[in-house]
Enzyme design. Structure first.
Site, short mmCIF file in Angstrom:
data_model
loop_
_atom_site.label_atom_id
_atom_site.label_comp_id
_atom_site.label_asym_id
_atom_site.label_seq_id
_atom_site.Cartn_x
_atom_site.Cartn_y
_atom_site.Cartn_z
N ASP A 2 0.83 -1.20 0.00
CA ASP A 2 0.00 0.00 0.00
C ASP A 2 0.86 1.25 0.00
O ASP A 2 1.97 1.25 0.53
CB ASP A 2 -0.91 -0.01 1.24
CG ASP A 2 -2.12 0.89 1.06
OD1 ASP A 2 -2.35 1.36 -0.07
OD2 ASP A 2 -2.81 1.13 2.06
N ASN A 50 -10.65 -3.10 -5.85
CA ASN A 50 -9.89 -2.14 -6.68
C ASN A 50 -10.53 -1.88 -8.04
O ASN A 50 -10.23 -0.89 -8.70
CB ASN A 50 -8.44 -2.60 -6.89
CG ASN A 50 -7.55 -2.39 -5.68
OD1 ASN A 50 -6.60 -3.13 -5.45
ND2 ASN A 50 -7.84 -1.36 -4.88
#
Ligand code: IPE
Ligand code: MG
Length: 230
Positions: A2, A50
């Site tokens: 991330d 996502n």
């Protein structure tokens, strides 16, 4: 993995630049893992959620994924790495799926390390899918519901070929699992670092492994019991 977007934004760059730099980190960490003898490394590359990102970012991530699979093919084959995937790979565009499936096929007998890419992956989704598959087997009369235990359930999961999850690392300062390996992380050690993924390098990875080594894993027992068992 991330922090790609924030890494880029901090430098006044477009988010995709962060993803590009993130791919360099992937290369470095895969190599380091292979060198220190990690048996399996699973990378949360693209979550089921996502897909909700802006279409141009999704498109660029797909392009990067294709580039990664093509560019890393020699490294993966030369280093005896087996590539597998978890997640709903059928959702990926064919220009990604085709080189990906080819590399999975060709690396299937490699033995030194398993590199698992989580693509269009969700932990809850995978638990639901496994439950459905087991229900279908019960319905078809090939499985008794009384025979479903943890072991049987794990065997039906996409991660069935992976060793027990020991360590989960999350970069960029967020301290949550975000739908990653929910079932598998039951006894995993969690490691959080403020470092954005594009800055996560070999030294940081070794630091995470060292931290893991220093922890006492009791699996529900007491520390005293463990020291007796040895
Ligand atoms: C992680 O970086 C990469 C993917 C999810 C593909 P992010 O894109 O989530 O970066 P931040 O969280 O916006 O910084
Ligand atoms: Mg993020």
């Amino acid at each position: 993995m991330d922090g790609n977007g924030r890494w880029a934004q901090l430098r006044g760059l477009p988010r995709i630049e962060g993803h590009r730099r993130g791919a360099v980190s992937v290369r470095e960490i895969v190599r380091a893992a292979r060198e220190v003898g990690v048996r399996a490394l699973t990378l949360y590359a693209f979550s089921a959620q996502n897909w909700l990102r802006p279409p141009d970012e999704v498109a660029m991530l797909m392009q990067l994924l294709r580039d990664y699979v093509i560019d890393e093919r020699p490294e993966i084959m030369d280093n005896d790495i087996r590539l597998i995937t978890i997640g709903n790979v059928d959702r990926l565009p064919s220009f990604v799926r085709e080189p990906l499936e080819a590399l999975k096929r060709d690396s299937a007998n490699n033995r030194k390390m398993t590199l698992c890419l989580a693509l269009s992956y969700g932990g809850r989704e995978s638990i639901v899918e496994t439950t459905r598959a087991l229900c279908d087997m019960v319905k078809a009369g090939v499985l008794n519901s009384e025979d479903i235990d943890e072991e049987r359930f794990q065997a039906a999961m996409q991660t069935h070929g992976l060793p027990q999850l020991d360590l989960m690392i999350r970069t960029s300062g967020e301290e949550r699992l975000s739908n990653f390996l929910l079932w598998e992380s039951a006894y995993a050690e969690l490691y959080f670092t403020e470092t954005f993924w594009p800055d996560f390098n070999r030294a940081e990875f070794i630091r995470a492994l060292d931290s893991f080594r220093g922890r006492e894993r009791r699996f529900g027992r007491t520390g005293e019991q463990l020291r007796k068992i040895g």
